[in-house]
Design a protein around this motif. Structure first.
Motif, PDB file in Angstrom:
ATOM      1  N   HIS A 245      68.154  27.676 -20.601  1.00 35.79           N
ATOM      2  CA  HIS A 245      68.040  27.058 -19.201  1.00 35.79           C
ATOM      3  C   HIS A 245      66.632  27.119 -18.864  1.00 35.79           C
TER       4      HIS A 245
ATOM      5  N   GLY B 221      74.839  31.884 -19.227  1.00 39.57           N
ATOM      6  CA  GLY B 221      75.335  30.618 -20.102  1.00 39.57           C
ATOM      7  C   GLY B 221      76.773  30.439 -19.791  1.00 39.57           C
TER       8      GLY B 221
ATOM      9  N   LYS C 292      70.812  24.789 -24.285  1.00 40.34           N
ATOM     10  CA  LYS C 292      71.890  24.390 -23.213  1.00 40.34           C
ATOM     11  C   LYS C 292      72.731  23.402 -23.626  1.00 40.34           C
ATOM     12  N   PRO C 293      74.094  23.378 -23.456  1.00 41.61           N
ATOM     13  CA  PRO C 293      74.708  24.682 -22.844  1.00 41.61           C
ATOM     14  C   PRO C 293      75.274  25.544 -23.895  1.00 41.61           C
TER      15      PRO C 293
ATOM     16  N   SER D 159      74.061  20.349 -16.562  1.00 41.14           N
ATOM     17  CA  SER D 159      73.835  21.754 -16.996  1.00 41.14           C
ATOM     18  C   SER D 159      72.379  22.178 -16.167  1.00 41.14           C
ATOM     19  N   HIS D 160      71.472  21.531 -16.420  1.00 42.41           N
ATOM     20  CA  HIS D 160      70.159  21.812 -15.907  1.00 42.41           C
ATOM     21  C   HIS D 160      70.217  22.316 -14.424  1.00 42.41           C
TER      22      HIS D 160
ATOM     23  N   SER E 146      72.192  25.425 -13.460  1.00 43.66           N
ATOM     24  CA  SER E 146      71.657  26.626 -13.842  1.00 43.66           C
ATOM     25  C   SER E 146      70.538  26.839 -12.574  1.00 43.66           C
TER      26      SER E 146
ATOM     27  N   VAL F  33      70.014  32.058 -23.433  1.00 45.29           N
ATOM     28  CA  VAL F  33      70.363  30.355 -23.293  1.00 45.29           C
ATOM     29  C   VAL F  33      69.051  29.647 -22.945  1.00 45.29           C
TER      30      VAL F  33
ATOM     31  N   THR G 163      67.910  34.673 -18.476  1.00 46.37           N
ATOM     32  CA  THR G 163      68.986  33.570 -18.714  1.00 46.37           C
ATOM     33  C   THR G 163      69.892  33.997 -20.041  1.00 46.37           C
TER      34      THR G 163
END
Length: 276
Positions: free
Chosen positions: A56, A248, A29-30, A104-105, A108, A54, A243
């Protein structure tokens, strides 16, 4: 299949080379540095019939999956708002700000918990204290339909390591603390009730409800192992990853909107959803 775990600036070019070479790709990620790049990778993977996944990783975490199950069961009622904090001292990244690194965590996770519902608008404020133009603290606000709002506070400048998400529902409230050694999830039977009938303003009252605290049992597992096994299974059996590239792309679109908001003094920005 190839695993691409490099600085963000190389994700797009290396994933594209992998897909053009006929390989599936698990990208950390990302997914890419822009929604346009992410959309191109999604389209390329579809055309080449290859798996694009992705990293995640929290979507493979047992506590997060448990939280999603509680929401889907209706135990919390209608979601009112979500508040997430992800902070620690460092590590400063050379090519991205704290939002692209840490938020980003949480993005998601929140999109997963919202069951695929996308935010209508994003706003972000932040500040860089050690490197010009690189924010080390930031606050993102995601505006969802039905008046649901989500706050994400991320920081590289905090004395404590904090990984906590609070979900407030119309029936109950839930706190997920990823740093807790045990009891990572607590469900509070707390809430506010409005009397349905009253004749005068003086009779209008809010009733506060204080009930039990429930700590559900969670079967521990290693998210990274599950994520990697899932990638292999998707390649062998032609499955779509949990994911996938679209997941993503959604996260990158929110981050991109947050960056635009930062550049415009925290203005509210609608995310860009490219056609794929």
């Amino acid at each position: 299949g190839l695993v691409i775990a490099t600085p963000l600036s190389l994700h797009y070019s290396m994933a594209k080379r992998a897909l053009l070479a006929g390989k599936s790709a698990l990208v950390e990620k990302p997914l890419a540095a822009s929604s346009a790049e992410a959309a191109e990778l999604v389209t390329l993977a579809r055309e080449r019939k290859r798996v694009l996944m992705v990293g995640h990783i929290f979507e493979y975490s047992a506590p997060v999956i448990k939280v999603r199950d509680f929401i889907e069961s209706g135990e919390l009622g209608e979601i009112l708002y979500i508040s997430s904090i992800r902070a620690n001292l460092g590590l400063f990244q050379p090519d991205v700000n704290v939002a692209w690194d840490l938020a980003s965590h949480d993005i998601s996770i929140i999109l997963m918990l919202m069951g695929g519902l996308m935010p209508e608008a994003v706003s972000c404020q932040g500040q860089g204290h050690y490197r010009r133009g690189v924010e080390d603290v930031a606050m993102l606000t995601l505006h969802f339909p039905r008046n649901v709002i989500a706050f994400i506070h991320v920081s590289w400048l905090d004395p404590n390591k904090i990984r906590r998400t609070t979900i407030v529902g119309s029936k109950k409230m839930l706190v997920y603390d990823d740093t807790a050694l045990q009891e990572k999830i607590r469900i509070y039977d707390k809430g506010v009730d409005v009397h349905p009938y009253y004749d005068t303003y003086g009779e209008f009252q809010l009733a506060y409800r204080y009930g039990d605290i429930t700590i559900p049992r969670i079967k521990e597992s290693e998210p990274l192992k599950i994520e990697c096994e899932h990638f292999v299974d998707c390649i062998i059996n032609g499955r779509t990853p949990r994911t996938d590239g679209l997941s993503g792309l959604r996260v990158v679109s929110v981050l991109e909107a947050a960056s635009t908001s930062l550049q415009n003094g925290g203005a509210t920005v609608p995310p860009n959803w490219p056609e794929v």
